[in-house]
Design a protein around this motif. Sequence first.
Motif, PDB file in Angstrom:
ATOM      1  N   ASP A  87      26.981 -77.230  -1.199  1.00  0.00           N
ATOM      2  CA  ASP A  87      25.662 -76.851  -1.713  1.00  0.00           C
ATOM      3  C   ASP A  87      25.124 -77.900  -2.672  1.00  0.00           C
ATOM      4  N   TYR A  88      25.988 -78.432  -3.511  1.00  0.00           N
ATOM      5  CA  TYR A  88      25.583 -79.464  -4.470  1.00  0.00           C
ATOM      6  C   TYR A  88      25.045 -80.690  -3.745  1.00  0.00           C
ATOM      7  N   ILE A  89      25.772 -81.166  -2.741  1.00  0.00           N
ATOM      8  CA  ILE A  89      25.346 -82.357  -2.006  1.00  0.00           C
ATOM      9  C   ILE A  89      24.042 -82.096  -1.267  1.00  0.00           C
ATOM     10  N   MET A  90      23.947 -80.954  -0.579  1.00  0.00           N
ATOM     11  CA  MET A  90      22.765 -80.680   0.227  1.00  0.00           C
ATOM     12  C   MET A  90      21.532 -80.476  -0.638  1.00  0.00           C
ATOM     13  N   ASN A  91      21.673 -79.808  -1.803  1.00  0.00           N
ATOM     14  CA  ASN A  91      20.537 -79.632  -2.708  1.00  0.00           C
ATOM     15  C   ASN A  91      20.045 -80.967  -3.226  1.00  0.00           C
ATOM     16  N   LYS A  92      20.956 -81.830  -3.643  1.00  0.00           N
ATOM     17  CA  LYS A  92      20.563 -83.145  -4.148  1.00  0.00           C
ATOM     18  C   LYS A  92      19.939 -83.999  -3.064  1.00  0.00           C
ATOM     19  N   ARG A  93      20.484 -83.909  -1.865  1.00  0.00           N
ATOM     20  CA  ARG A  93      19.940 -84.708  -0.769  1.00  0.00           C
ATOM     21  C   ARG A  93      18.539 -84.263  -0.387  1.00  0.00           C
ATOM     22  N   GLN A  94      18.285 -82.949  -0.448  1.00  0.00           N
ATOM     23  CA  GLN A  94      16.943 -82.457  -0.145  1.00  0.00           C
ATOM     24  C   GLN A  94      15.939 -82.963  -1.163  1.00  0.00           C
ATOM     25  N   LYS A  95      16.347 -83.039  -2.427  1.00  0.00           N
ATOM     26  CA  LYS A  95      15.446 -83.516  -3.467  1.00  0.00           C
ATOM     27  C   LYS A  95      15.109 -84.993  -3.302  1.00  0.00           C
ATOM     28  N   SER A  96      16.090 -85.787  -2.881  1.00  0.00           N
ATOM     29  CA  SER A  96      15.890 -87.229  -2.806  1.00  0.00           C
ATOM     30  C   SER A  96      15.493 -87.709  -1.409  1.00  0.00           C
ATOM     31  N   HIS A  97      15.238 -86.758  -0.472  1.00  0.00           N
ATOM     32  CA  HIS A  97      14.842 -87.088   0.896  1.00  0.00           C
ATOM     33  C   HIS A  97      15.867 -87.993   1.553  1.00  0.00           C
ATOM     34  N   LEU A 140      13.063-100.699 -10.654  1.00  0.00           N
ATOM     35  CA  LEU A 140      13.421-101.529 -11.810  1.00  0.00           C
ATOM     36  C   LEU A 140      14.932-101.625 -11.956  1.00  0.00           C
ATOM     37  N   THR A 141      15.636-100.515 -11.716  1.00  0.00           N
ATOM     38  CA  THR A 141      17.096-100.525 -11.827  1.00  0.00           C
ATOM     39  C   THR A 141      17.712-101.520 -10.853  1.00  0.00           C
ATOM     40  N   ARG A 142      17.250-101.490  -9.598  1.00  0.00           N
ATOM     41  CA  ARG A 142      17.803-102.413  -8.603  1.00  0.00           C
ATOM     42  C   ARG A 142      17.509-103.876  -8.983  1.00  0.00           C
ATOM     43  N   LYS A 143      16.325-104.133  -9.512  1.00  0.00           N
ATOM     44  CA  LYS A 143      15.980-105.504  -9.879  1.00  0.00           C
ATOM     45  C   LYS A 143      16.810-105.989 -11.068  1.00  0.00           C
ATOM     46  N   ILE A 174      15.429 -97.798   1.002  1.00  0.00           N
ATOM     47  CA  ILE A 174      14.139 -98.113   1.627  1.00  0.00           C
ATOM     48  C   ILE A 174      14.056 -97.553   3.046  1.00  0.00           C
ATOM     49  N   ALA A 175      15.199 -97.323   3.685  1.00  0.00           N
ATOM     50  CA  ALA A 175      15.188 -96.784   5.053  1.00  0.00           C
ATOM     51  C   ALA A 175      16.530 -96.124   5.354  1.00  0.00           C
ATOM     52  N   PRO A 176      16.747 -94.893   4.854  1.00  0.00           N
ATOM     53  CA  PRO A 176      18.050 -94.249   5.052  1.00  0.00           C
ATOM     54  C   PRO A 176      18.415 -94.047   6.524  1.00  0.00           C
ATOM     55  N   HIS A 177      17.406 -93.849   7.398  1.00  0.00           N
ATOM     56  CA  HIS A 177      17.704 -93.655   8.820  1.00  0.00           C
ATOM     57  C   HIS A 177      18.134 -94.956   9.492  1.00  0.00           C
ATOM     58  N   TYR A 178      17.764 -96.079   8.906  1.00  0.00           N
ATOM     59  CA  TYR A 178      18.071 -97.377   9.506  1.00  0.00           C
ATOM     60  C   TYR A 178      18.961 -98.207   8.591  1.00  0.00           C
ATOM     61  N   THR A 180      11.854-103.334  -3.483  1.00  0.00           N
ATOM     62  CA  THR A 180      11.384-102.032  -3.969  1.00  0.00           C
ATOM     63  C   THR A 180      12.503-101.014  -3.807  1.00  0.00           C
ATOM     64  N   GLY A 181      12.447 -99.971  -4.638  1.00  0.00           N
ATOM     65  CA  GLY A 181      13.410 -98.884  -4.526  1.00  0.00           C
ATOM     66  C   GLY A 181      12.834 -97.664  -3.843  1.00  0.00           C
ATOM     67  N   GLU A 182      11.586 -97.762  -3.365  1.00  0.00           N
ATOM     68  CA  GLU A 182      10.912 -96.638  -2.726  1.00  0.00           C
ATOM     69  C   GLU A 182      11.137 -96.664  -1.214  1.00  0.00           C
ATOM     70  N   ARG A 183      10.960 -95.488  -0.592  1.00  0.00           N
ATOM     71  CA  ARG A 183      11.045 -95.426   0.864  1.00  0.00           C
ATOM     72  C   ARG A 183       9.941 -96.284   1.471  1.00  0.00           C
ATOM     73  N   VAL A 184      10.278 -97.085   2.461  1.00  0.00           N
ATOM     74  CA  VAL A 184       9.313 -97.932   3.155  1.00  0.00           C
ATOM     75  C   VAL A 184       8.998 -97.289   4.502  1.00  0.00           C
ATOM     76  N   ASN A 185       7.708 -97.241   4.843  1.00  0.00           N
ATOM     77  CA  ASN A 185       7.274 -96.618   6.093  1.00  0.00           C
ATOM     78  C   ASN A 185       7.410 -97.627   7.228  1.00  0.00           C
ATOM     79  N   PHE A 186       8.457 -97.488   8.012  1.00  0.00           N
ATOM     80  CA  PHE A 186       8.661 -98.393   9.141  1.00  0.00           C
ATOM     81  C   PHE A 186       8.040 -97.853  10.424  1.00  0.00           C
ATOM     82  N   ASP A 187       7.256 -96.792  10.314  1.00  0.00           N
ATOM     83  CA  ASP A 187       6.534 -96.283  11.478  1.00  0.00           C
ATOM     84  C   ASP A 187       5.212 -96.991  11.674  1.00  0.00           C
TER      85      ASP A 187
END
Length: 532
Positions: free
Chosen positions: A303-313, A406-409, A460-464, A520-527
């Motif tokens: 439950d802990y993992i799934m709740n956190k994962r839902q929040k962070s997409h 900023l953290t990653r940089k 930036i692209a968890p599926h890829y 960048t640390g944000e999700r990138v739209n590769f669509d």
Amino acid sequence: MNSTLSLNRPVRNYTLGSFKNPKLIEARPSRHQLRSHLIDFSKLKWFGNVNSRTGSSVQQQLRDYSCESRRITSRRIRVSSNDAQFGSFPNKGGAESSSFAEFITSERVKVVAMLALSLALCNADRVVMSVAIVPLSLAHGWSRSFSGIVQSSFLWGYLISPIAGGTLVDYYGGKAVMACGVALWSLATFLTPWAAENSLLALLFARAMLGVAEGVALPCMNNMIARWFPSTERARAVAMAMAGFQLGNAIGLTLSPILMSQGGIFGPFVIFGLCGFLWVLVWLSATSSTPDRSPQISKYELDYIMNKRQKSHAVESKPKTKMIPPFRRLLSKMPTWSLIVANAMHSWGFFVILSWMPIYFNSVHHVDLRQAAWFSAVPWCMMALTGYLAGLWSDTLIRNGTSITLTRKIMQSIGFVGPAVALVGLTAAKTPSTASAWLSLAVGLKAFSHCGFLVNLQEIAPHYSGVLHGLSNTAGTFAAIIGTVGAGFFVELVGSFQGFLLLTSLLYFLAALFYIKFSTGERVNFDESADS
């Protein structure tokens, strides 16, 4: 049946003293741990003598807890002491951050520990040749430039597999692909002595096959961590896995001369190959590709993992159904190129140091092979330690409100600028101890890159993440081949390692600037194919 259950409901806290003093009968919300099989209502009748209304309320509440406890324990799930730790959810439904003790004893850390062991074997198998190349060169009369070609043969295979391996990882998951990879590279390591005794071509082929198999290791690591860890713990998880990666260097460099002195020049190849086969058996029997498929994980940790994962997409637990990734769209975004450049520079520095430092200490500072291996191994132990500390700091920055970008940089800047400065100091070292200190600083600070571009791949692209790692690893392998072979030719032409180290320092500075500009640390739209 003796499990202690932590029930996340407010309980009114009563003591015997509180009934003697009516002013203290004020309810306080707290969390009590009740052993469900120890509740005896026959011993609670004295509540009614104090205050019948309050006593009946308390008795009813305790009955409710007892019934709920029995319902929980009757489910066919594994309930352990860790369940109580991960059962702390706030009222709004999100999971709180786990403590260090909860984190380190969790099922997901068992997974990352197995990944760390596999990466330790990965590097130990590849680094054996960095030590064996010295007696092999003497026995066969190889020049420095040809020794560089022999060492780079590993990278020929490593160049082929990362993209295909990353695609397979995204499609089939990290568990199966990692098992196949470790089995294949252990076989290649085990057969290296036979290949070397038959022909040079067979030796080069065995090392190339080692590279093909090891090309899937880091994409598998990234895939498994993306599926098992929420974003607030991923830097720590990557740091733990990569600590094993660096300790593999230290293990290979220090044990190889000892094993060679006891079992001949090919002793380490046989020992490390057999260890890999043993790891595969444990991995297949003890781990799962995703948390929801694990029979060992507790309900509360899941439950802990799934709740956190839902929040962070985060990445979905199901494998991708699209086999061929959108390469054109992936390469149309500058954040992708920032990862490619960062991985290329990271690999250049990594393989130059890994392949040439034993020879550097042997030829420049005139120490024997065993001492040279020890001097070369110390920095990798430093890298394992600083990598974990960097992961803790990175996760802390994000939890305290610093943006992921900023953290990653920050992490990547330390990981590139730090080694650049330290390599300049290495060129001026006059003694082996001073040189080892500068090298330890360079390699130790280099570990901050693992909390920069290496974690950034998942964000930036968890599926890829697998194929992105494959693309960047391919670029890194090109850079590593150029650096490893080029170092040999450079030393032959110029007659000095120092000039090549200064060139590497300059490249570190340039790569740091490129990453700071475009990452960048944000999700990138590769669509969409438009520039980001």
